[in-house]
Design an enzyme around this catalytic site. Structure first.
Site, PDB file in Angstrom:
ATOM      1  N   ILE A   1      33.568  85.302 -20.361  1.00 38.37           N
ATOM      2  CA  ILE A   1      34.762  84.505 -20.700  1.00 38.37           C
ATOM      3  C   ILE A   1      34.496  83.644 -21.936  1.00 38.37           C
ATOM      4  O   ILE A   1      35.325  83.540 -22.841  1.00 38.37           O
ATOM      5  CB  ILE A   1      35.203  83.608 -19.512  1.00 38.37           C
ATOM      6  CG1 ILE A   1      35.379  84.441 -18.231  1.00 38.37           C
ATOM      7  CG2 ILE A   1      36.501  82.869 -19.849  1.00 38.37           C
ATOM      8  CD1 ILE A   1      35.605  83.611 -16.962  1.00 38.37           C
TER       9      ILE A   1
ATOM     10  N   TYR B   1      27.643  77.545  -4.585  1.00 39.56           N
ATOM     11  CA  TYR B   1      28.230  77.628  -5.932  1.00 39.56           C
ATOM     12  C   TYR B   1      29.534  76.824  -5.988  1.00 39.56           C
ATOM     13  O   TYR B   1      29.775  76.055  -6.920  1.00 39.56           O
ATOM     14  CB  TYR B   1      28.454  79.108  -6.272  1.00 39.56           C
ATOM     15  CG  TYR B   1      29.381  79.397  -7.418  1.00 39.56           C
ATOM     16  CD1 TYR B   1      28.953  79.271  -8.734  1.00 39.56           C
ATOM     17  CD2 TYR B   1      30.693  79.828  -7.193  1.00 39.56           C
ATOM     18  CE1 TYR B   1      29.814  79.557  -9.795  1.00 39.56           C
ATOM     19  CE2 TYR B   1      31.549  80.119  -8.247  1.00 39.56           C
ATOM     20  CZ  TYR B   1      31.104  79.981  -9.543  1.00 39.56           C
ATOM     21  OH  TYR B   1      31.955  80.261 -10.584  1.00 39.56           O
TER      22      TYR B   1
ATOM     23  N   VAL C   1      35.892  94.620 -11.299  1.00 39.86           N
ATOM     24  CA  VAL C   1      36.631  95.526 -12.194  1.00 39.86           C
ATOM     25  C   VAL C   1      35.654  96.239 -13.133  1.00 39.86           C
ATOM     26  O   VAL C   1      35.772  97.453 -13.368  1.00 39.86           O
ATOM     27  CB  VAL C   1      37.724  94.760 -12.992  1.00 39.86           C
ATOM     28  CG1 VAL C   1      38.348  95.652 -14.053  1.00 39.86           C
ATOM     29  CG2 VAL C   1      38.791  94.220 -12.044  1.00 39.86           C
TER      30      VAL C   1
ATOM     31  N   ARG D   1      42.227  89.118  -3.312  1.00 38.82           N
ATOM     32  CA  ARG D   1      41.851  88.268  -4.442  1.00 38.82           C
ATOM     33  C   ARG D   1      43.026  88.144  -5.399  1.00 38.82           C
ATOM     34  O   ARG D   1      43.989  88.904  -5.320  1.00 38.82           O
ATOM     35  CB  ARG D   1      40.669  88.895  -5.220  1.00 38.82           C
ATOM     36  CG  ARG D   1      39.403  89.127  -4.398  1.00 38.82           C
ATOM     37  CD  ARG D   1      38.700  87.825  -4.079  1.00 38.82           C
ATOM     38  NE  ARG D   1      37.484  87.984  -3.314  1.00 38.82           N
ATOM     39  CZ  ARG D   1      37.402  87.896  -1.983  1.00 38.82           C
ATOM     40  NH1 ARG D   1      38.484  87.709  -1.263  1.00 38.82           N
ATOM     41  NH2 ARG D   1      36.240  87.986  -1.368  1.00 38.82           N
TER      42      ARG D   1
END
Ligand code: NAD
Length: 303
Positions: free
Chosen positions: A9, A135, A179, A202
């Protein structure tokens, strides 16, 4: 400054900022990021926990700090919570302190929707956070620190709680990379695994849409925590079927139990992003998947 800017990202954010004419410096230790993701952009190879960060901030004096560097592996956060906390909490504090001492105008933080709310449908920013992995605990902790330093030191921030982001340059690892993993399986003609027997729900959002949310946050959303997703629910089974249709593959998936640390479902409400940032996703899942498959070298059928 874009931390984690050599990663998936972050490299999209860094390139978009550069294209808009900003002077950009990427800070990344290249533990997972790659130099070739940002060929035209200045890079400091450094760990965000390192004291050297302060000298880099003094030299570059960033107006905006986009903080995306992180340990992103949910399963590793269960195995080694102290490593996760050191990078994701102490590393973030190091950057916050450097931002304050060099007078940064804003700190924009890549938080997480999927790992903070727990199994909740249509989670709004007011839904009680119930992280189900270390996390998520670390990301939520950072949001609290940011609120404190906004209050007491006047460092404006926006925390974007991202859904499952996908697109070109994503690495095929971890749950977030599903993906990319499916794309490579199609390319290499290998059967993919559908964890949770293909029923894990999701919210999948395309990376270019996420980049726009980061850029809009430069001018909007001070002091706010904002969900960034599509508001749509997709199972991993449906995701696979769509990718199968787009690529024309005949592969059949292997159905397996879900892995430790994975939740059964979540989805995000994006009403606040529309209201505060004037943002909503522009890519349908089909359009985003098509672009991603093509990036991974899989020909897609013309629709
Ligand atoms: N991908 C998703 O679906 C998703 C969802 C929610 C939140 N996020 C958040 O978005 C951000 C970017 O995620 P991504 O998917 O691009 O992951 P990524 O692994 O591609 O990017 C993270 C980058 O941080 C760098 N990094 C890791 N530890 C570092 C350290 N100690 N010092 C300096 N650099 C370090 C890595 O080298 C990598 O380039 C992360 O903060 C992640 O938690 C991602």
């Amino acid at each position: 400054m874009v931390t984690g800017g050599a990663g998936f990202i972050g490299s999209h954010v860094a390139r978009a900022l550069k294209e808009e004419g900003h002077e950009v410096l990427v800070v990344d230790d290249l533990s997972f990021g790659k130099r070739e993701n940002i060929p035209e952009i200045d890079l400091e190879v450094v760990d965000i926990r390192d004291e050297k960060i302060h000298g880099i901030f003094r030299d570059f004096s960033p107006h905006y700090v986009f903080h995306l560097a992180a340990q992103i592996d949910v399963r590793r956060s269960l195995r080694e919570p102290e490593v996760d906390a050191a990078i994701n909490i102490l590393g973030t504090l190091n950057l916050i302190k450097a931002s304050i001492s060099t007078g940064a105008e804003k700190f924009i933080f890549a938080s997480t929707g999927g790992a903070i709310y727990g199994a909740v449908e249509n989670a709004t920013e007011k839904s009680p956070p119930r992280p189900e992995c270390p996390y998520g605990v670390a990301k939520l902790t950072c949001e609290h620190y940011l609120r404190n330093f906004y209050l007491w030191e006047g460092l404006p921030f926006t925390a974007l709680r991202l859904a499952n982001v996908y697109g070109p340059r994503q690495e095929p690892r971890g749950e977030a990379g599903v993906v990319a993993i499916f794309s490579l399986h199609i390319k290499e003609n290998k059967r993919p695994k559908l964890f949770g027997y293909g029923k894990l729900i999701r919210d999948y959002v395309y990376v270019e849409d996420v980049v726009r949310a980061f850029i809009l946050s430069m001018e909007k959303g001070d002091g706010e925590i904002i969900n960034i997703g599509t508001g749509k629910k997709t199972t991993n089974g449906e995701l696979w079927e769509l990718m199968k249709k787009l690529s024309g593959t005949q592969l059949e998936p292997i159905l397996e139990e879900k892995k430790k640390g994975e939740i059964d479902f979540y989805s995000l409400s994006i009403e606040k992003a529309k209201r505060v940032l004037g943002w909503e996703p522009q890519y349908s899942l089909e359009e985003g998947l098509k672009k991603t498959l093509e990036y991974f070298g899989v020909c897609t059928r013309v629709q």
